[in-house]
Design a protein around this motif. Structure first.
Motif, PDB file in Angstrom:
ATOM      1  N   ALA A   1     -45.054 -28.116  -1.992  1.00  0.00           N
ATOM      2  CA  ALA A   1     -44.310 -28.965  -1.060  1.00  0.00           C
ATOM      3  C   ALA A   1     -43.175 -27.817  -0.341  1.00  0.00           C
ATOM      4  CB  ALA A   1     -43.423 -30.052  -1.771  1.00  0.00           C
ATOM      5  N   ALA A   2     -42.552 -27.017  -0.992  1.00  0.00           N
ATOM      6  CA  ALA A   2     -41.845 -26.106  -0.387  1.00  0.00           C
ATOM      7  C   ALA A   2     -42.767 -25.000   0.479  1.00  0.00           C
ATOM      8  CB  ALA A   2     -41.516 -25.086  -1.616  1.00  0.00           C
ATOM      9  N   ALA A   3     -43.809 -24.707   0.214  1.00  0.00           N
ATOM     10  CA  ALA A   3     -44.789 -23.950   1.048  1.00  0.00           C
ATOM     11  C   ALA A   3     -44.727 -24.632   2.473  1.00  0.00           C
ATOM     12  CB  ALA A   3     -46.056 -23.724   0.557  1.00  0.00           C
ATOM     13  N   VAL A   4     -44.894 -25.883   2.160  1.00  0.00           N
ATOM     14  CA  VAL A   4     -45.097 -26.685   3.575  1.00  0.00           C
ATOM     15  C   VAL A   4     -44.031 -26.459   4.593  1.00  0.00           C
ATOM     16  CG1 VAL A   4     -45.712 -28.998   4.857  1.00  0.00           C
ATOM     17  CG2 VAL A   4     -46.610 -28.287   2.681  1.00  0.00           C
ATOM     18  N   VAL A   5     -42.810 -26.722   3.927  1.00  0.00           N
ATOM     19  CA  VAL A   5     -41.757 -26.520   4.758  1.00  0.00           C
ATOM     20  C   VAL A   5     -41.279 -24.987   5.162  1.00  0.00           C
ATOM     21  CG1 VAL A   5     -38.782 -26.751   4.532  1.00  0.00           C
ATOM     22  CG2 VAL A   5     -40.496 -28.261   3.386  1.00  0.00           C
ATOM     23  N   THR A   6     -41.587 -24.330   4.332  1.00  0.00           N
ATOM     24  CA  THR A   6     -41.425 -22.676   4.719  1.00  0.00           C
ATOM     25  C   THR A   6     -42.249 -22.515   5.661  1.00  0.00           C
ATOM     26  OG1 THR A   6     -40.683 -22.099   2.439  1.00  0.00           O
ATOM     27  CG2 THR A   6     -41.480 -20.483   3.925  1.00  0.00           C
ATOM     28  N   ALA A   7     -43.678 -22.875   5.738  1.00  0.00           N
ATOM     29  CA  ALA A   7     -44.785 -22.410   6.590  1.00  0.00           C
ATOM     30  C   ALA A   7     -44.478 -22.980   8.141  1.00  0.00           C
ATOM     31  CB  ALA A   7     -46.157 -23.044   6.240  1.00  0.00           C
ATOM     32  N   ARG A   8     -43.888 -24.263   7.913  1.00  0.00           N
ATOM     33  CA  ARG A   8     -43.451 -24.907   9.285  1.00  0.00           C
ATOM     34  C   ARG A   8     -42.370 -24.008  10.074  1.00  0.00           C
ATOM     35  NH1 ARG A   8     -45.450 -30.048  10.454  1.00  0.00           N
ATOM     36  NH2 ARG A   8     -46.049 -31.317   9.019  1.00  0.00           N
ATOM     37  N   ARG A   9     -41.593 -23.705   9.206  1.00  0.00           N
ATOM     38  CA  ARG A   9     -40.269 -22.923   9.764  1.00  0.00           C
ATOM     39  C   ARG A   9     -40.936 -21.590  10.323  1.00  0.00           C
ATOM     40  NH1 ARG A   9     -36.469 -23.587   5.693  1.00  0.00           N
ATOM     41  NH2 ARG A   9     -37.280 -21.442   4.878  1.00  0.00           N
ATOM     42  N   ILE A  10     -41.751 -20.804   9.612  1.00  0.00           N
ATOM     43  CA  ILE A  10     -42.310 -19.575   9.967  1.00  0.00           C
ATOM     44  C   ILE A  10     -43.124 -19.763  11.158  1.00  0.00           C
ATOM     45  CG2 ILE A  10     -43.685 -17.816   9.255  1.00  0.00           C
ATOM     46  CD1 ILE A  10     -42.280 -17.828   6.435  1.00  0.00           C
ATOM     47  N   LEU A  11     -43.961 -20.966  11.215  1.00  0.00           N
ATOM     48  CA  LEU A  11     -44.943 -20.970  12.156  1.00  0.00           C
ATOM     49  C   LEU A  11     -43.892 -21.452  13.661  1.00  0.00           C
ATOM     50  CD1 LEU A  11     -47.523 -22.983  10.499  1.00  0.00           C
ATOM     51  CD2 LEU A  11     -47.973 -20.647  11.931  1.00  0.00           C
ATOM     52  N   GLY A  12     -42.808 -21.624  13.528  1.00  0.00           N
ATOM     53  CA  GLY A  12     -41.941 -21.896  14.562  1.00  0.00           C
ATOM     54  C   GLY A  12     -41.300 -20.692  15.079  1.00  0.00           C
ATOM     55  N   MET A  13     -41.601 -19.636  14.401  1.00  0.00           N
ATOM     56  CA  MET A  13     -40.471 -18.383  14.784  1.00  0.00           C
ATOM     57  C   MET A  13     -41.282 -17.416  15.757  1.00  0.00           C
ATOM     58  SD  MET A  13     -39.588 -16.904  10.867  1.00  0.00           S
ATOM     59  CE  MET A  13     -38.902 -15.314  11.642  1.00  0.00           C
ATOM     60  N   ASP A  14     -40.319 -16.786  16.458  1.00  0.00           N
ATOM     61  CA  ASP A  14     -40.954 -15.873  17.345  1.00  0.00           C
ATOM     62  C   ASP A  14     -40.324 -14.365  16.710  1.00  0.00           C
ATOM     63  OD1 ASP A  14     -41.314 -15.271  20.840  1.00  0.00           O
ATOM     64  OD2 ASP A  14     -40.325 -13.784  19.523  1.00  0.00           O
ATOM     65  N   ILE A  15     -41.121 -13.578  16.473  1.00  0.00           N
ATOM     66  CA  ILE A  15     -40.658 -12.335  15.771  1.00  0.00           C
ATOM     67  C   ILE A  15     -40.817 -11.181  16.849  1.00  0.00           C
ATOM     68  CG2 ILE A  15     -40.996 -10.538  13.883  1.00  0.00           C
ATOM     69  CD1 ILE A  15     -42.054 -13.145  12.241  1.00  0.00           C
ATOM     70  N   LYS A  16     -39.977 -10.626  17.375  1.00  0.00           N
ATOM     71  CA  LYS A  16     -39.551  -9.336  18.529  1.00  0.00           C
ATOM     72  C   LYS A  16     -40.643  -9.912  19.492  1.00  0.00           C
ATOM     73  CE  LYS A  16     -38.779  -6.276  14.818  1.00  0.00           C
ATOM     74  NZ  LYS A  16     -39.422  -5.144  14.026  1.00  0.00           N
ATOM     75  N   GLY A  17     -40.560 -11.176  20.142  1.00  0.00           N
ATOM     76  CA  GLY A  17     -41.408 -11.335  21.167  1.00  0.00           C
ATOM     77  C   GLY A  17     -43.069 -11.902  20.785  1.00  0.00           C
TER      78      GLY A  17
END
Ligand code: GDP
Ligand code: MN
Length: 378
Positions: A66-82
């Protein structure tokens, strides 16, 4: 071509380097099941072709699916150095005892390969290398000799790595040579608390010039998120790199194209691409180049900058004229022809009298015209 971590990881595994079990996911709805398959607790890792993901928050441990889903959603929304994150890798976490650094890179200046290794791997390796260079061993590797057991042992000793890492150093050399890579890097290479040596991260740059003898590559390494225009250009065999400006650029010779980018930038516009059509400059290549550049919606004008050498300007002008028959020119084209047979080339283009084509005889003048046209001027 740089690979994603998960692609590098696969090459490592293929050559016998131990890696944690992992799955690649691009849809948050697939994360829960993937995390369960991996044992529940997972490391969620952004897949972007740029380093420093850990420091940017792109590598996080999740305690359960369950925590992996939350974390993955957050990381999938990221932009890392463009670099927008479009996929994540879920990996089985390991208990790290020590973090090492190991890699090989083509040392062009020395004309050979360089092994780089350190017992102080991990996220601060750049700082270690800058402040305490003696903590990073650099040993040239004779490509004919390769990394034998003895060479691997020598690298390990020089870098103060434990002797168990030597087989990994040998396998990593196999990755470099068998896959025709220019760079392979593992950071961190870890010794787990229970004594296993694992590659926890991987960076591989493949030599594109060797693609013809690497039949696996087409299927394995096509980047579904790569730039579609670059892919179309590669299909046509064009030497094209997309940039983020509005002036399309075509030139003959990489040096001339590079200075064309500078001159256009100097005129206050931004080049939309690099495209070197090289010698020859046939109608086919010119038409293919124009087609790719015109399909970039950001392009507002195109600057064709040719210095006639072995390929004379009249031949290039013929190529442009023929290309104009097959390409629907939707944006203004500024052509500068100079060098061998420039006058004849200009006459050929004048004779075609295409309403969207203008000629300017100097590079600076033509760049200025193309820049102004891109900004809506004349
Ligand atoms: P980078 O920052 O882009 O180089 O990403 P890495 O894949 O190297 O991850 C950054 C850091 O996260 C590593 O240096 C490790 O310290 C940590 N890390 C990555 N995977 C694991 C893991 O499975 N377990 C633990 N404990 N830490 C990990
Ligand atoms: Mn790393």
């Amino acid at each position: 071509m740089d690979l994603y971590e998960h692609q590098a990881r696969q090459l490592f595994a293929d050559h016998g380097i131990a890696v944690p079990d992992a799955e690649v996911v691009d849809d948050p709805s697939a994360v829960h099941a993937a995390a369960e398959r991996l044992g529940g607790r997972v490391v969620v890792k952004a897949q972007v072709k740029v380093g420093g993901r850990g420091k940017a928050g792109g590598v996080k441990v999740a305690e359960d699916p369950a925590a992996a889903v939350v974390t993955a959603r957050r990381i999938l929304g990221m932009d890392i150095k463009g670099h927008p994150v479009r996929t994540v890798m879920l990996a089985q976490p390991v208990d790290i005892g020590e973090e090492f650094y190991a890699g090989y890179v083509l040392d062009r200046a020395a004309g050979t390969f360089l092994a780089i290794a350190s017992a102080e791997g991990g996220m601060d390796i750049e700082e270690v290398a800058a402040t305490r260079p003696e903590a990073v061993a650099r040993i040239h590797v004779d490509p004919a000799e390769g990394v034998s057991e003895a060479v691997a042992a020598r690298i390990a000793v020089a870098a103060s790595l434990p002797p168990e890492t030597a087989p990994v150093l040998q396998a990593l050399w196999q990755v470099l040579t068998a896959e025709d890579a220019l760079l392979v890097e593992v950071n961190p290479l870890v010794r787990t608390t229970d004594g296993r040596i694992l590659a926890l991260d991987g960076k591989v740059t493949l030599d594109d010039n060797a693609a013809f003898r690497q039949p696996r590559r087409d299927a394995d390494s096509v980047d579904p998120h790569g730039d579609p225009l670059e892919a179309a250009a590669a299909d046509k065999g064009l030497n094209y790199v997309r940039l983020d400006g509005e002036v399309g650029i075509i030139g003959n010779g990489a040096g001339l194209v590079m200075s064309t980018l500078d001159v256009v930038a100097g005129c206050g516009a931004r080049p939309a691409n690099f495209l070197d059509i090289g010698g020859g400059a046939s109608a086919r290549v010119m038409a293919d180049g124009l087609t790719v550049i015109l399909s970039d919606p950001a392009v507002k004008s195109v600057f064709v900058n040719v210095f006639g050498g072995i390929t004379a300007c009249d031949a290039v002008a013929d190529g442009i004229v023929q290309a104009l028959d097959s390409v629907h020119l939707t944006k203004p084209l500024v052509v500068r022809l100079d060098g061998n047979n420039a006058a004849r080339g200009r006459a050929i283009l004048d004779g075609r009298a295409h309403p969207m084509v203008q000629q300017v005889t100097t590079m600076d003048g033509a760049a200025d015209r193309a820049a102004r046209l891109a900004q809506g001027g004349h």
